[in-house]
Design a protein around this motif. Structure first.
Motif, PDB file in Angstrom:
ATOM      1  N   ILE A 192     -13.448  -9.691  17.450  1.00 16.88           N
ATOM      2  CA  ILE A 192     -12.244  -9.822  16.622  1.00 16.88           C
ATOM      3  C   ILE A 192     -11.026 -10.088  17.495  1.00 16.88           C
ATOM      4  O   ILE A 192     -10.208 -10.965  17.193  1.00 16.88           O
ATOM      5  CB  ILE A 192     -12.033  -8.557  15.773  1.00 16.88           C
ATOM      6  N   VAL A 193     -10.898  -9.329  18.563  1.00 16.73           N
ATOM      7  CA  VAL A 193      -9.758  -9.497  19.472  1.00 16.73           C
ATOM      8  C   VAL A 193      -9.727 -10.915  20.036  1.00 16.73           C
ATOM      9  O   VAL A 193      -8.674 -11.562  20.111  1.00 16.73           O
ATOM     10  CB  VAL A 193      -9.826  -8.456  20.612  1.00 16.73           C
ATOM     11  N   TYR A 194     -10.885 -11.423  20.412  1.00 21.22           N
ATOM     12  CA  TYR A 194     -10.971 -12.790  20.945  1.00 21.22           C
ATOM     13  C   TYR A 194     -10.493 -13.810  19.911  1.00 21.22           C
ATOM     14  O   TYR A 194      -9.685 -14.702  20.225  1.00 21.22           O
ATOM     15  CB  TYR A 194     -12.404 -13.092  21.360  1.00 21.22           C
ATOM     16  N   LEU A 195     -10.955 -13.679  18.678  1.00 21.41           N
ATOM     17  CA  LEU A 195     -10.582 -14.644  17.649  1.00 21.41           C
ATOM     18  C   LEU A 195      -9.108 -14.522  17.244  1.00 21.41           C
ATOM     19  O   LEU A 195      -8.497 -15.510  16.831  1.00 21.41           O
ATOM     20  CB  LEU A 195     -11.483 -14.489  16.425  1.00 21.41           C
ATOM     21  N   LEU A 196      -8.547 -13.345  17.352  1.00 19.19           N
ATOM     22  CA  LEU A 196      -7.112 -13.178  17.094  1.00 19.19           C
ATOM     23  C   LEU A 196      -6.269 -13.838  18.173  1.00 19.19           C
ATOM     24  O   LEU A 196      -5.197 -14.378  17.893  1.00 19.19           O
ATOM     25  CB  LEU A 196      -6.745 -11.694  17.049  1.00 19.19           C
ATOM     26  N   SER A 197      -6.756 -13.818  19.387  1.00 18.42           N
ATOM     27  CA  SER A 197      -5.945 -14.170  20.547  1.00 18.42           C
ATOM     28  C   SER A 197      -5.853 -15.672  20.768  1.00 18.42           C
ATOM     29  O   SER A 197      -6.618 -16.469  20.212  1.00 18.42           O
ATOM     30  CB  SER A 197      -6.528 -13.516  21.810  1.00 18.42           C
ATOM     31  N   ASP A 198      -4.939 -16.060  21.633  1.00 15.31           N
ATOM     32  CA  ASP A 198      -4.776 -17.465  22.008  1.00 15.31           C
ATOM     33  C   ASP A 198      -5.950 -17.982  22.831  1.00 15.31           C
ATOM     34  O   ASP A 198      -6.066 -19.190  23.045  1.00 15.31           O
ATOM     35  CB  ASP A 198      -3.474 -17.655  22.806  1.00 15.31           C
ATOM     36  N   ARG A 199      -6.836 -17.093  23.277  1.00 12.77           N
ATOM     37  CA  ARG A 199      -8.028 -17.518  24.002  1.00 12.77           C
ATOM     38  C   ARG A 199      -8.960 -18.340  23.114  1.00 12.77           C
ATOM     39  O   ARG A 199      -9.831 -19.054  23.620  1.00 12.77           O
ATOM     40  CB  ARG A 199      -8.780 -16.303  24.552  1.00 12.77           C
ATOM     41  N   SER A 200      -8.770 -18.233  21.811  1.00 14.36           N
ATOM     42  CA  SER A 200      -9.592 -18.999  20.859  1.00 14.36           C
ATOM     43  C   SER A 200      -8.738 -20.007  20.098  1.00 14.36           C
ATOM     44  O   SER A 200      -8.987 -20.283  18.927  1.00 14.36           O
ATOM     45  CB  SER A 200     -10.276 -18.041  19.881  1.00 14.36           C
ATOM     46  N   SER A 201      -7.759 -20.581  20.780  1.00 14.62           N
ATOM     47  CA  SER A 201      -6.738 -21.395  20.111  1.00 14.62           C
ATOM     48  C   SER A 201      -7.264 -22.665  19.447  1.00 14.62           C
ATOM     49  O   SER A 201      -6.584 -23.243  18.601  1.00 14.62           O
ATOM     50  CB  SER A 201      -5.627 -21.754  21.103  1.00 14.62           C
ATOM     51  N   MET A 202      -8.471 -23.104  19.789  1.00 12.94           N
ATOM     52  CA  MET A 202      -9.041 -24.303  19.160  1.00 12.94           C
ATOM     53  C   MET A 202     -10.192 -23.939  18.223  1.00 12.94           C
ATOM     54  O   MET A 202     -10.959 -24.811  17.812  1.00 12.94           O
ATOM     55  CB  MET A 202      -9.515 -25.292  20.249  1.00 12.94           C
ATOM     56  N   ILE A 203     -10.274 -22.673  17.849  1.00 12.18           N
ATOM     57  CA  ILE A 203     -11.367 -22.227  16.988  1.00 12.18           C
ATOM     58  C   ILE A 203     -10.816 -21.799  15.637  1.00 12.18           C
ATOM     59  O   ILE A 203      -9.972 -20.900  15.549  1.00 12.18           O
ATOM     60  CB  ILE A 203     -12.132 -21.048  17.628  1.00 12.18           C
ATOM     61  N   THR A 204     -11.290 -22.447  14.587  1.00 15.08           N
ATOM     62  CA  THR A 204     -10.932 -22.041  13.229  1.00 15.08           C
ATOM     63  C   THR A 204     -12.056 -22.435  12.279  1.00 15.08           C
ATOM     64  O   THR A 204     -12.765 -23.421  12.504  1.00 15.08           O
ATOM     65  CB  THR A 204      -9.587 -22.652  12.791  1.00 15.08           C
ATOM     66  N   GLY A 205     -12.230 -21.640  11.237  1.00  9.37           N
ATOM     67  CA  GLY A 205     -13.249 -21.918  10.239  1.00  9.37           C
ATOM     68  C   GLY A 205     -14.654 -21.522  10.631  1.00  9.37           C
ATOM     69  O   GLY A 205     -15.619 -21.914   9.972  1.00  9.37           O
ATOM     70  N   VAL A 206     -14.802 -20.708  11.684  1.00 10.93           N
ATOM     71  CA  VAL A 206     -16.147 -20.336  12.122  1.00 10.93           C
ATOM     72  C   VAL A 206     -16.530 -18.953  11.593  1.00 10.93           C
ATOM     73  O   VAL A 206     -15.670 -18.113  11.316  1.00 10.93           O
ATOM     74  CB  VAL A 206     -16.279 -20.336  13.664  1.00 10.93           C
ATOM     75  N   ALA A 207     -17.841 -18.749  11.490  1.00 12.34           N
ATOM     76  CA  ALA A 207     -18.408 -17.426  11.215  1.00 12.34           C
ATOM     77  C   ALA A 207     -19.171 -17.023  12.470  1.00 12.34           C
ATOM     78  O   ALA A 207     -20.229 -17.585  12.759  1.00 12.34           O
ATOM     79  CB  ALA A 207     -19.331 -17.474  10.003  1.00 12.34           C
TER      80      ALA A 207
END
Length: 244
Positions: A219-234
């Motif tokens: 969750i922390v990873y997906l909240l953070s800017d480290r995942s800035s090109m990730i959206t719509g994934v499960a």
């Protein structure tokens, strides 16, 4: 991974216990201004005692209008984790309308309600927001005695994708995490029986259930800017269960 949420206002629902509680504490540790929401005030008070910087909000998410009023009072919010959930378990033929409505109201409708308010405010402020919905491996794989729960988590996954599609143009990312069994209070409802839990463990290549920290990390990873090109994934946190 060096992550800091300083200056970010973050709402975590279902923060009274389990994954939500540990997540709230972790986000506060990473210097976020955390708002912890739960129906159970007694659990929130113990959370506040553990970290006085966390603001607590007691509200029943089944109540649409009361929830909206409570959320509007804490705006602006920069990041949102829709973690609150219920599990009404039992044979398909014996589950009731009341159990169906409760599950859908908390697991799906509350996500819609809260996310609508917060994302609307994000758009007005023109910020790059991040929303994470807590789903389950049960959104993809049917589990015995979990019919309503599975249906609700399937809805969460599709709502996540739809939100990501519509909100991406505003630079708001929306993702879900989909854990296997985690032995929180909710996890024990379905898997406390050693015989039943072993049948699940036999289907997980890594041979164990998830730890709360492992779900929090995702969750922390997906909240953070480290995942800035990730959206719509499960994102499965399932030890390979869905790969089998």
């Amino acid at each position: 991974m060096n992550i800091c949420f300083e200056g970010k206002r973050i709402l975590v629902t279902g923060a009274g216990q389990g994954i939500g509680r540990d997540l709230a504490l972790r986000l506060a540790k990473y210097k976020g201004k955390v708002f912890a929401l739960s129906k159970r005030l007694e659990f929130l008070k113990t959370l506040k005692n553990e970290d006085s910087t966390i603001e607590i909000i007691s509200v029943d998410l089944v109540d649409w209008n009361t929830t909206r009023t409570a959320i509007e009072k804490i705006l602006p919010i920069d990041m949102l984790v829709n973690n609150a959930g219920v599990a009404c378990l039992g044979p398909f033929l014996k589950l009731s309308e009341k159990q169906f409505d409760l599950t859908m109201n908390v697991n799906v409708k509350a996500i819609f309600n809260i996310s609508q308010i917060i994302s609307g405010d994000m758009i007005e402020r023109k910020i790059h927001g991040s929303i994470v919905n807590v789903s389950s491996q049960a959104s993809v794989a049917a589990l015995k005695d979990h019919s309503i729960y599975c249906a609700s988590k399937g809805a969460v996954d599709m709502l996540t994708k739809s939100m990501a599609l519509e909100l991406g143009v505003y630079n708001i990312r929306v993702n879900s995490v989909n854990p296997t069994v985690v032995m929180t209070a909710m996890g024990r409802l379905g898997w406390d029986d050693p015989k039943k839990s072993q049948s699940m463990l036999d289907k997980i290549p890594l041979g164990r259930f998830a730890e709360v920290d492992e779900v929090v990390d995702a969750i922390v990873y997906l909240l953070s800017d480290r995942s800035s090109m990730i959206t719509g994934v499960a994102l499965p946190v399932d030890g390979g269960f869905l790969a089998t």
